[in-house]
Design a protein around this motif. Structure first.
Motif, PDB file in Angstrom:
ATOM      1  N   ASP A  41       0.854  -1.188   0.000  1.00 34.79           N
ATOM      2  CA  ASP A  41       0.000   0.000   0.000  1.00 34.79           C
ATOM      3  C   ASP A  41       0.890   1.238   0.000  1.00 34.79           C
ATOM      4  O   ASP A  41       1.581   1.489   0.994  1.00 34.79           O
ATOM      5  CB  ASP A  41      -0.907  -0.005   1.232  1.00 34.79           C
ATOM      6  N   PRO A  42       0.894   2.027  -1.078  1.00 36.65           N
ATOM      7  CA  PRO A  42       1.786   3.190  -1.144  1.00 36.65           C
ATOM      8  C   PRO A  42       1.610   4.163   0.012  1.00 36.65           C
ATOM      9  O   PRO A  42       2.562   4.836   0.415  1.00 36.65           O
ATOM     10  CB  PRO A  42       1.404   3.848  -2.481  1.00 36.65           C
ATOM     11  N   GLY A  43       0.405   4.248   0.558  1.00 37.62           N
ATOM     12  CA  GLY A  43       0.170   5.159   1.676  1.00 37.62           C
ATOM     13  C   GLY A  43       0.214   4.485   3.028  1.00 37.62           C
ATOM     14  O   GLY A  43       0.052   5.140   4.059  1.00 37.62           O
ATOM     15  N   GLY A  44       0.456   3.177   3.059  1.00 32.02           N
ATOM     16  CA  GLY A  44       0.403   2.425   4.302  1.00 32.02           C
ATOM     17  C   GLY A  44       1.739   2.363   5.013  1.00 32.02           C
ATOM     18  O   GLY A  44       2.800   2.607   4.435  1.00 32.02           O
ATOM     19  N   ARG A  45       1.666   2.021   6.290  1.00 31.56           N
ATOM     20  CA  ARG A  45       2.860   1.885   7.121  1.00 31.56           C
ATOM     21  C   ARG A  45       2.724   0.671   8.026  1.00 31.56           C
ATOM     22  O   ARG A  45       1.626   0.304   8.442  1.00 31.56           O
ATOM     23  CB  ARG A  45       3.076   3.127   7.994  1.00 31.56           C
ATOM     24  N   ILE A  46       3.857   0.052   8.312  1.00 32.86           N
ATOM     25  CA  ILE A  46       3.931  -0.949   9.369  1.00 32.86           C
ATOM     26  C   ILE A  46       4.419  -0.232  10.620  1.00 32.86           C
ATOM     27  O   ILE A  46       5.499   0.372  10.620  1.00 32.86           O
ATOM     28  CB  ILE A  46       4.900  -2.083   9.011  1.00 32.86           C
ATOM     29  N   VAL A  47       3.626  -0.262  11.661  1.00 34.48           N
ATOM     30  CA  VAL A  47       3.986   0.383  12.920  1.00 34.48           C
ATOM     31  C   VAL A  47       4.502  -0.694  13.873  1.00 34.48           C
ATOM     32  O   VAL A  47       3.756  -1.597  14.256  1.00 34.48           O
ATOM     33  CB  VAL A  47       2.789   1.117  13.539  1.00 34.48           C
ATOM     34  N   ARG A  48       5.752  -0.580  14.238  1.00 32.97           N
ATOM     35  CA  ARG A  48       6.365  -1.517  15.189  1.00 32.97           C
ATOM     36  C   ARG A  48       6.490  -0.810  16.536  1.00 32.97           C
ATOM     37  O   ARG A  48       7.238   0.166  16.656  1.00 32.97           O
ATOM     38  CB  ARG A  48       7.737  -1.972  14.695  1.00 32.97           C
ATOM     39  N   VAL A  49       5.753  -1.299  17.509  1.00 30.54           N
ATOM     40  CA  VAL A  49       5.798  -0.729  18.858  1.00 30.54           C
ATOM     41  C   VAL A  49       6.727  -1.601  19.694  1.00 30.54           C
ATOM     42  O   VAL A  49       6.393  -2.735  20.066  1.00 30.54           O
ATOM     43  CB  VAL A  49       4.396  -0.681  19.486  1.00 30.54           C
TER      44      VAL A  49
END
Length: 237
Positions: free
Chosen positions: A215-223
């Motif tokens: 997804d060009p606008g997506g992110r993986i958020v690693r907490v």
């Protein structure tokens, strides 16, 4: 002697078109997130089951079926390389994204276990059948998240979620696991910066974000760490 005629099911043009679209999309997805032949075959069985259950269960939006592989499967698979271990809890698993897909990806690792938390009984039934036909090391918990997390033994390597809730709510829900050392891996969309800002009002976070491969606008958020902030105090006049 009377003869019984056997009829083959009639395949509609729409089914043929979907078959072709999915074949092309599968190739694109596995180019983005390559897997072994064995894992790909397990995912084929998962897709076949999802298509079988879809008319009655509406497991995914009908508009996304032609891009099921890139939109849902590859999007989920991209988390596999970020997992710090083989014990995972997936919150709000729905149709199996990302949790069931990750369980398939871990199927060849001895001792791997993915806990799928899904309170919807019909979706939970689908997840159990999907785990069976794919041989995925998954345990389905058909209950509310809060009740399940209290019973799952720690330590857990990672807690995951996709399209479930705002980041602040995900951190709050998964905090029992995060404080025990789990890493949060959450797939988020283009509003991720706003969600991070909102979450930081209540939580002190150690976070890394990376671009999504699908997804060009997506992110993986690693907490990596989360601690609740102390309530601010205000003095009256």
């Amino acid at each position: 002697m009377a003869m019984t005629r056997q009829f083959k099911p009639v395949r509609r043009d729409a089914d043929v078109d979907l078959d072709a679209a999915l074949a092309d999309d599968r190739a694109r997805a596995l180019a983005i997130v390559p897997v072994s032949r064995e894992i790909a075959e397990r995912l084929d069985r998962f897709v076949a089951l999802l298509r079988k259950w879809q008319p009655a269960q509406n497991l995914v939006a009908a508009s996304t079926l032609p891009t099921l592989w890139t939109r849902h499967i590859a999007d989920s698979l991209q988390l596999a390389d970020s997992l710090p271990g083989d014990s995972v809890v997936d919150l709000g698993s729905g149709a199996g994204f990302p949790g069931l897909v990750l369980a398939v990806a871990l199927a060849e690792r001895p001792g791997a276990r993915v806990h799928l938390v899904e309170s919807n009984q019909r979706k939970a039934a689908f997840l159990r059948e999907a785990a069976r036909v794919t041989g995925a090391p998954a345990t389905v918990h058909a209950a509310r998240i809060e009740a399940v997390l209290a019973a799952i033994p720690t330590p857990v390597a990672a807690v995951t979620a996709r399209a479930l809730a705002p980041l602040a709510d995900l951190v709050a829900l998964s905090y029992p696991l995060l404080k025990s050392g789990a890493v949060g891996l959450f797939l988020k969309g283009q509003d991720v910066e706003r969600e991070l800002t909102e979450t930081s009002k209540s939580w002190t976070l150690e976070v890394v974000t990376t671009p999504s491969h699908t997804d060009p606008g997506g992110r993986i958020v690693r907490v990596n760490r989360a601690e609740p902030r102390a309530p601010s105090s205000s003095s009256g006049s």
